[in-house]
Design an enzyme around this catalytic site. Structure first.
Site, PDB file in Angstrom:
ATOM      1  N   ARG A 113     -98.884  35.496  53.528  1.00 58.56           N
ATOM      2  CA  ARG A 113     -99.269  36.477  54.552  1.00 58.56           C
ATOM      3  C   ARG A 113    -100.304  37.424  53.960  1.00 58.56           C
ATOM      4  O   ARG A 113    -100.006  38.150  53.005  1.00 58.56           O
ATOM      5  CB  ARG A 113     -98.044  37.266  55.022  1.00 58.56           C
ATOM      6  CG  ARG A 113     -98.303  38.229  56.174  1.00 58.56           C
ATOM      7  CD  ARG A 113     -97.019  38.992  56.527  1.00 58.56           C
ATOM      8  NE  ARG A 113     -95.914  38.069  56.778  1.00 58.56           N
ATOM      9  CZ  ARG A 113     -94.633  38.451  56.835  1.00 58.56           C
ATOM     10  NH1 ARG A 113     -94.312  39.719  56.656  1.00 58.56           N
ATOM     11  NH2 ARG A 113     -93.689  37.555  57.069  1.00 58.56           N
ATOM     12  N   HIS A 158     -94.447  37.978  50.698  1.00 53.85           N
ATOM     13  CA  HIS A 158     -95.244  36.918  51.333  1.00 53.85           C
ATOM     14  C   HIS A 158     -96.706  36.965  50.865  1.00 53.85           C
ATOM     15  O   HIS A 158     -97.366  35.926  50.786  1.00 53.85           O
ATOM     16  CB  HIS A 158     -95.200  37.064  52.852  1.00 53.85           C
ATOM     17  CG  HIS A 158     -93.964  36.515  53.490  1.00 53.85           C
ATOM     18  ND1 HIS A 158     -93.775  35.167  53.715  1.00 53.85           N
ATOM     19  CD2 HIS A 158     -92.852  37.126  53.951  1.00 53.85           C
ATOM     20  CE1 HIS A 158     -92.597  34.971  54.298  1.00 53.85           C
ATOM     21  NE2 HIS A 158     -92.008  36.147  54.449  1.00 53.85           N
ATOM     22  N   ASP A 165     -90.607  31.652  55.086  1.00 50.72           N
ATOM     23  CA  ASP A 165     -89.579  31.802  56.116  1.00 50.72           C
ATOM     24  C   ASP A 165     -89.385  30.415  56.711  1.00 50.72           C
ATOM     25  O   ASP A 165     -90.358  29.780  57.140  1.00 50.72           O
ATOM     26  CB  ASP A 165     -90.031  32.771  57.209  1.00 50.72           C
ATOM     27  CG  ASP A 165     -90.191  34.196  56.708  1.00 50.72           C
ATOM     28  OD1 ASP A 165     -89.581  34.538  55.679  1.00 50.72           O
ATOM     29  OD2 ASP A 165     -90.941  34.971  57.340  1.00 50.72           O
ATOM     30  N   GLU A 247     -82.017  38.477  55.891  1.00 51.12           N
ATOM     31  CA  GLU A 247     -82.685  37.493  56.754  1.00 51.12           C
ATOM     32  C   GLU A 247     -82.323  36.079  56.289  1.00 51.12           C
ATOM     33  O   GLU A 247     -82.699  35.672  55.182  1.00 51.12           O
ATOM     34  CB  GLU A 247     -84.201  37.682  56.706  1.00 51.12           C
ATOM     35  CG  GLU A 247     -84.649  39.061  57.188  1.00 51.12           C
ATOM     36  CD  GLU A 247     -86.137  39.314  56.994  1.00 51.12           C
ATOM     37  OE1 GLU A 247     -86.637  40.284  57.564  1.00 51.12           O
ATOM     38  OE2 GLU A 247     -86.791  38.533  56.259  1.00 51.12           O
ATOM     39  N   HIS A 250     -85.485  33.870  54.988  1.00 57.68           N
ATOM     40  CA  HIS A 250     -86.466  34.373  54.018  1.00 57.68           C
ATOM     41  C   HIS A 250     -86.097  33.951  52.597  1.00 57.68           C
ATOM     42  O   HIS A 250     -85.029  34.322  52.100  1.00 57.68           O
ATOM     43  CB  HIS A 250     -86.514  35.907  54.125  1.00 57.68           C
ATOM     44  CG  HIS A 250     -87.485  36.570  53.193  1.00 57.68           C
ATOM     45  ND1 HIS A 250     -88.628  37.202  53.640  1.00 57.68           N
ATOM     46  CD2 HIS A 250     -87.493  36.724  51.854  1.00 57.68           C
ATOM     47  CE1 HIS A 250     -89.284  37.712  52.619  1.00 57.68           C
ATOM     48  NE2 HIS A 250     -88.608  37.431  51.510  1.00 57.68           N
TER      49      HIS A 250
END
Length: 274
Positions: A113, A158, A165, A247, A250
């Protein structure tokens, strides 16, 4: 006498003008340089497209679409590509091989990301208005509380290129049809049959569900969902990844090659060096 001086000046001025004209013809004035846009940063040489390493891993890259908690594609997501460091991609390929042996395939929602996308998320969280995604993605947590509650973070692992993910899909995989246009949003905590169509096994909540039920060890989800979460965690842990407990989706590669670097190259094939 005065007339002769005047004539002499006229001659001299004519000669000067001729010399200047000739110089301009030999060296015409150049226009100022046109400003050029600064080049985009590129990925390190060991960043690859996951599809080139293992094309059998499914992808559903939500941040390159409008179906995510921001309600539009994030800044920097120019192509629906999963980019990872070679080390993380190779490790994920090995996890996939084990998953397939056990009747499942991995499906990735997000990989690398860019920092600009993280900045985009921060700006979105601080500004009121915009698409109302709360009923689906954070039905019980206010948008203004997402950072303080630990559901969003900046910077994020990320951006280091070794975090993913993901979920599991039972084999043989069957692609779910997209939701019909105009379908009202359904809370990510609802039963799987009611949530946004997703071909993954039931994990108890949808992806990017900012809710206590999304915690990997949450007890308020169906037993089958808890078992699926544990299966994913076992596969990923054995493959060298560690889970973020809030999460279920993740995972960070523990031997990541850039533990202190947050990259900002855009997600596109042209960012790669190979």
């Amino acid at each position: 006498m005065r007339r002769g001086v005047v004539l002499g000046l006229v001659v001299v001025l004519g000669l000067v003008a001729a010399v200047l004209l000739a110089a301009c013809q030999r060296h015409p004035p150049q226009p100022p340089p046109t400003p050029t846009a600064s080049a985009e940063p590129r990925a390190p040489a060991d960043v690859v497209a996951l599809a080139d390493v293992d094309p059998t891993i499914r992808t559903d890259l939500r941040y390159a679409t409008a179906h995510n908690f921001v309600g539009r594609p994030l800044d920097g997501y120019r192509e629906p590509l999963c980019l990872l460091t070679r080390a993380a991609a190779d490790a994920l390929r090995r996890v996939q091989a084990t998953a397939v042996e056990q009747g499942h395939t991995l499906k990735v929602y997000d990989c690398y990301r860019p920092q600009r996308a993280v900045d985009d998320i921060v700006a979105w969280a601080r500004q009121p208005g915009g698409p109302d995604t709360g009923p689906e993605f954070h039905p019980r947590v206010a948008k203004s509380e997402l950072f303080d509650a630990g559901y969003l973070g900046a910077p994020t692992a990320h951006s280091r290129g070794s975090t993913v993910d993901l979920t599991l899909v039972a084999l043989p995989a069957v692609t779910s049809p997209p939701a019909a246009p105009g379908t009202p949003p359904v809370a990510c905590t609802a039963a799987q049959a009611l949530r946004y169509p997703d071909d993954s096994v039931d994990m108890g909540t949808g992806f990017d569900c900012f809710d206590p039920l999304a915690a990997t060890a949450a007890t308020g989800v169906p037993r089958a969902a808890r078992e699926n979460r544990l299966l994913l965690r076992r596969l990923m842990t054995e493959g060298g990844f560690v889970n973020y407990p809030r999460e279920w989706w993740h995972y960070r590669f523990t031997d990541e090659p850039y533990p202190g670097t947050y990259f900002d190259f855009p997600i596109t094939r042209t960012s790669l060096r190979r």
